[in-house]
Design a protein around this motif. Structure first.
Motif, PDB file in Angstrom:
ATOM      1  N   PHE A 259      70.880  63.163  71.289  1.00 17.84           N
ATOM      2  CA  PHE A 259      71.643  62.086  70.667  1.00 17.84           C
ATOM      3  C   PHE A 259      71.786  60.902  71.626  1.00 17.84           C
ATOM      4  CE2 PHE A 259      72.837  65.594  67.878  1.00 17.84           C
ATOM      5  CZ  PHE A 259      72.748  64.974  66.628  1.00 17.84           C
ATOM      6  N   GLY A 260      72.112  59.750  71.032  1.00 20.09           N
ATOM      7  CA  GLY A 260      72.110  58.499  71.779  1.00 20.09           C
ATOM      8  C   GLY A 260      73.185  58.383  72.832  1.00 20.09           C
ATOM      9  N   ASP A 261      74.190  59.291  72.819  1.00 16.47           N
ATOM     10  CA  ASP A 261      75.258  59.210  73.815  1.00 16.47           C
ATOM     11  C   ASP A 261      74.937  59.988  75.083  1.00 16.47           C
ATOM     12  OD1 ASP A 261      75.385  61.714  72.707  1.00 16.47           O
ATOM     13  OD2 ASP A 261      77.560  61.729  72.423  1.00 16.47           O
ATOM     14  N   THR A 262      73.756  60.588  75.142  1.00 12.93           N
ATOM     15  CA  THR A 262      73.367  61.372  76.314  1.00 12.93           C
ATOM     16  C   THR A 262      72.651  60.475  77.328  1.00 12.93           C
ATOM     17  OG1 THR A 262      72.991  63.254  74.845  1.00 12.93           O
ATOM     18  CG2 THR A 262      72.149  63.434  77.099  1.00 12.93           C
ATOM     19  N   PRO A 263      73.052  60.488  78.592  1.00 15.51           N
ATOM     20  CA  PRO A 263      72.320  59.712  79.598  1.00 15.51           C
ATOM     21  C   PRO A 263      70.842  60.107  79.613  1.00 15.51           C
ATOM     22  CG  PRO A 263      74.396  60.498  80.499  1.00 15.51           C
ATOM     23  CD  PRO A 263      74.238  61.169  79.174  1.00 15.51           C
ATOM     24  N   VAL A 264      69.990  59.126  79.654  1.00 12.06           N
ATOM     25  CA  VAL A 264      68.557  59.386  79.527  1.00 12.06           C
ATOM     26  C   VAL A 264      68.048  60.324  80.615  1.00 12.06           C
ATOM     27  CG1 VAL A 264      66.275  58.322  79.692  1.00 12.06           C
ATOM     28  CG2 VAL A 264      68.025  57.273  78.269  1.00 12.06           C
ATOM     29  N   LEU A 409      63.891  80.271  65.992  1.00 12.46           N
ATOM     30  CA  LEU A 409      64.318  81.147  67.087  1.00 12.46           C
ATOM     31  C   LEU A 409      65.407  80.455  67.911  1.00 12.46           C
ATOM     32  CD1 LEU A 409      63.964  83.844  68.537  1.00 12.46           C
ATOM     33  CD2 LEU A 409      62.136  82.805  69.889  1.00 12.46           C
ATOM     34  N   GLY A 410      65.026  79.504  68.748  1.00 18.14           N
ATOM     35  CA  GLY A 410      66.003  78.792  69.571  1.00 18.14           C
ATOM     36  C   GLY A 410      66.094  77.332  69.186  1.00 18.14           C
ATOM     37  N   SER A 411      67.109  76.661  69.721  1.00 19.33           N
ATOM     38  CA  SER A 411      67.296  75.231  69.488  1.00 19.33           C
ATOM     39  C   SER A 411      68.269  74.715  70.537  1.00 19.33           C
ATOM     40  CB  SER A 411      67.853  74.971  68.086  1.00 19.33           C
ATOM     41  OG  SER A 411      69.104  75.610  67.933  1.00 19.33           O
ATOM     42  N   ALA A 412      68.319  73.396  70.688  1.00 17.40           N
ATOM     43  CA  ALA A 412      69.247  72.804  71.651  1.00 17.40           C
ATOM     44  C   ALA A 412      69.736  71.461  71.135  1.00 17.40           C
ATOM     45  CB  ALA A 412      68.583  72.632  73.016  1.00 17.40           C
ATOM     46  N   ILE A 413      70.950  71.122  71.555  1.00 18.77           N
ATOM     47  CA  ILE A 413      71.584  69.858  71.200  1.00 18.77           C
ATOM     48  C   ILE A 413      72.071  69.208  72.484  1.00 18.77           C
ATOM     49  CG2 ILE A 413      73.463  68.765  69.924  1.00 18.77           C
ATOM     50  CD1 ILE A 413      73.486  71.400  68.199  1.00 18.77           C
ATOM     51  N   TRP A 414      71.704  67.944  72.683  1.00 17.46           N
ATOM     52  CA  TRP A 414      72.184  67.204  73.847  1.00 17.46           C
ATOM     53  C   TRP A 414      73.073  66.073  73.356  1.00 17.46           C
ATOM     54  CZ3 TRP A 414      71.355  68.327  79.011  1.00 17.46           C
ATOM     55  CH2 TRP A 414      70.514  69.410  79.252  1.00 17.46           C
ATOM     56  N   THR A 415      74.358  66.159  73.699  1.00 19.31           N
ATOM     57  CA  THR A 415      75.330  65.145  73.293  1.00 19.31           C
ATOM     58  C   THR A 415      76.555  65.255  74.175  1.00 19.31           C
ATOM     59  OG1 THR A 415      76.660  64.308  71.447  1.00 19.31           O
ATOM     60  CG2 THR A 415      76.365  66.679  71.567  1.00 19.31           C
ATOM     61  N   ARG A 416      77.300  64.149  74.282  1.00 18.17           N
ATOM     62  CA  ARG A 416      78.576  64.158  74.984  1.00 18.17           C
ATOM     63  C   ARG A 416      79.747  64.238  73.997  1.00 18.17           C
ATOM     64  NH1 ARG A 416      75.910  65.492  78.661  1.00 18.17           N
ATOM     65  NH2 ARG A 416      75.821  64.601  80.777  1.00 18.17           N
ATOM     66  N   ASP A 417      79.442  64.321  72.705  1.00 13.90           N
ATOM     67  CA  ASP A 417      80.451  64.355  71.653  1.00 13.90           C
ATOM     68  C   ASP A 417      80.698  65.811  71.267  1.00 13.90           C
ATOM     69  OD1 ASP A 417      81.808  64.337  69.187  1.00 13.90           O
ATOM     70  OD2 ASP A 417      80.940  62.414  68.608  1.00 13.90           O
ATOM     71  N   LEU A 418      81.835  66.360  71.659  1.00 14.09           N
ATOM     72  CA  LEU A 418      82.120  67.776  71.434  1.00 14.09           C
ATOM     73  C   LEU A 418      82.155  68.111  69.953  1.00 14.09           C
ATOM     74  CD1 LEU A 418      82.865  70.540  72.618  1.00 14.09           C
ATOM     75  CD2 LEU A 418      85.267  69.821  72.613  1.00 14.09           C
ATOM     76  N   ALA A 419      82.782  67.264  69.154  1.00 11.49           N
ATOM     77  CA  ALA A 419      82.852  67.526  67.718  1.00 11.49           C
ATOM     78  C   ALA A 419      81.461  67.542  67.106  1.00 11.49           C
ATOM     79  CB  ALA A 419      83.728  66.474  67.035  1.00 11.49           C
ATOM     80  N   ARG A 420      80.623  66.585  67.515  1.00 10.91           N
ATOM     81  CA  ARG A 420      79.253  66.558  67.005  1.00 10.91           C
ATOM     82  C   ARG A 420      78.495  67.826  67.405  1.00 10.91           C
ATOM     83  NH1 ARG A 420      76.325  61.714  69.163  1.00 10.91           N
ATOM     84  NH2 ARG A 420      76.684  60.642  67.179  1.00 10.91           N
TER      85      ARG A 420
END
Length: 494
Positions: A259-264, A409-420
């Motif tokens: 997501f866009g809130d994650t530092p590149v 099987l697996g997946s990952a989410i990168w975000t700084r938004d806990l609710a998201r």
């Protein structure tokens, strides 16, 4: 050290009746060892020994405290020979020493955890109405077959071997014929720890011969398999015909949503780990990078820079970060897939040349762009150090792309938004979701997939109990005798 190359049946090292097989060192292309292999007659022998051992009760009816102590000694034995194990596994499958060491130093935990579950497990009391005391007990299945793969030979074997042994089963372990050596050594360690002969047997051999015979044998009560989806489908059909249990960890094309809130820089480092660890030869490799359009170009450049600076080399060198793929056939298949992908090669896409290891099976870490999710390169498992980058505009689109896959099987989410993070995790179709990380496992956490990524779980109570049958016991506690026909006129049941 003298490399283990024979079959382990009934506590003895025996030659196989099948052809002897070259075991290659993928970093050099040379022969590391020549190992025995089994044929159908050896399969009959090992299943007979395993079944006779199970029927004898020497392990299946051993008091659980004693069984637990032996498993703890097994864990101690693995820890004592850890250096030998990870050096041998690195030589056999080409995974860098630092990666292999980080992974298999955790092996003892799996045996200790399941030895502890054995003592912690409790039977349930069932609240049956009337003068009855009803409760459940669990009993082992019998003979269990574990068909492990080449990419993580000991870890993949141990994830199921530990609960299978803890619950009292006899096991036939068939490692990949490409990486059989550490499994053979593991059997020796188990023997030295006091595991009774015939409880753990290890046979090497070709999948279409030995694997098929083990899968189809009528005495095998459960098959555990890690590998491709199509072989897994065949195993499921064969097991279903005799109502045997299965745990199948199959293919994957794991989405990594950024997501866009994650530092590149943070996201790029995390994605590189997800996609390139183990040279991408993992079922849960984060090979589909679904990146918010606001970050896409900057992320692509950062990831390419990381990929170009990954140190490719001798797996035995602690400085090496990426080793070879398992075989020349795998290397050639990966390169052909890149060439016909229709995607833009941002970096990589070629065989890598390592000075002094020119005959090794090395592939450059590869980043592909201008990819849409309907392209074969975004849908098919490549099983190599290749990732595709796909842009998205909003959360709904990211979830739709992530779930638009035959694998789960697996997946990952990168975000700084806990609710998201929680919201999106609840919408992802996958057996495992990591948030701001990837490829993390623990003996207590269930591991497995949905859709064509398989069925069943490894780890936790879910795996432990799946190596048992449930038995209900009902005891009549009323002082009078049962007289059903005498009381039929009243319509009473008791």
């Amino acid at each position: 050290m003298e490399l283990p190359t024979g079959l382990r049946i009934g506590g003895k090292v025996v030659p196989g009746r099948g052809p002897r097989l070259d075991v290659l060192n993928p970093s050099t292309g040379g022969v590391l060892a020549v190992a025995d292999s089994a044929d159908e007659a050896d399969v009959e022998d090992v299943i007979r020994v395993a079944q006779e051992t199970f029927d004898s009760g020497v392990w299946s009816r051993m008091p659980i405290h004693e069984r637990s102590r032996i498993l703890h000694r097994f864990a101690d034995g693995i820890a004592a020979r850890m250096t030998e194990l990870y050096e041998l596994e690195t030589a056999n499958n080409g995974r860098p020493l630092t990666e292999t060491k980080a992974q298999i130093t955790r092996l003892p935990e799996w045996y200790r955890y399941n030895a502890s579950l054995l003592l912690a497990d409790r039977d349930a009391v069932v609240p049956m109405p009337g003068p009855y005391h009803s409760y459940t007990t669990r009993l082992p299945l019998g003979v269990v077959t574990i068909l492990a793969s080449f990419n993580h030979p000991m870890m993949i074997a141990s994830k199921s071997l530990a609960p299978a042994l803890a619950t009292g089963n006899s096991v036939v372990l068939k490692p990949s014929e490409q990486t059989p050596l550490t499994a053979m050594l593991l059997a020796d360690i188990a023997h030295d720890a006091g595991l009774p002969d015939g409880v753990l047997n290890v046979i090497n051999g070709l999948g279409p011969v030995v694997g098929a015979a083990l899968t189809q044998h009528p005495l095998v009560k459960k098959v555990v398999f890690t590998g491709g989806t199509e072989p897994g489908r065949s195993i499921a059909v064969a097991a279903a015909q005799r109502f045997a249990k299965t745990t199948l960890e199959l293919g994957g094309k794991s989405p990594v949503i950024v997501f866009g809130d994650t530092p590149v820089d943070v996201a790029a480092r995390g994605a590189a780990f997800a996609g390139f660890v183990g040279a991408g030869q993992t079922c849960i490799a984060g090979s589909r990078l679904i990146v918010h359009r606001s970050l896409h170009d900057e992320f692509l450049a950062a990831l390419a820079t990381i990929a170009e600076n990954i140190r490719i080399g001798d797996p035995a060198d602690p400085a090496t970060q990426l080793g070879p793929v398992i075989s020349a056939k795998a290397r050639d298949r990966i390169l052909a897939t890149i060439e016909k992908s229709g995607a833009r090669v941002v970096t990589g896409g070629q065989a890598a040349t390592v000075p002094g290891f020119e005959d090794g099976f090395f592939v450059q870490p590869t980043v592909l762009a201008d990819v849409t999710n309907d392209m074969p390169v975004a849908r098919d498992e490549i099983f190599g150090p290749v990732v595709v980058v796909i842009p998205f505009d909003d959360e709904d689109e990211a979830v739709r792309i992530a779930n638009d896959s035959p694998y789960a099987l697996g997946s990952a989410i990168w975000t700084r938004d806990l609710a998201r993070a929680h919201r999106v995790a609840s919408r992802i179709e996958a057996g495992m979701v990591w948030v701001n990380d990837h490829h993390r496992l623990d003996p207590s956490s269930p591991w497995g997939g949905l859709k064509e990524s398989g069925i069943g779980r490894e780890g936790g109570w879910e795996s432990f109990h799946d190596f048992t049958h449930v038995r209900a016991v009902t005891v009549r506690t009323a002082p009078d005798d049962v007289d059903w026909y005498g009381g039929i006129a009243t319509g009473r049941l008791n």
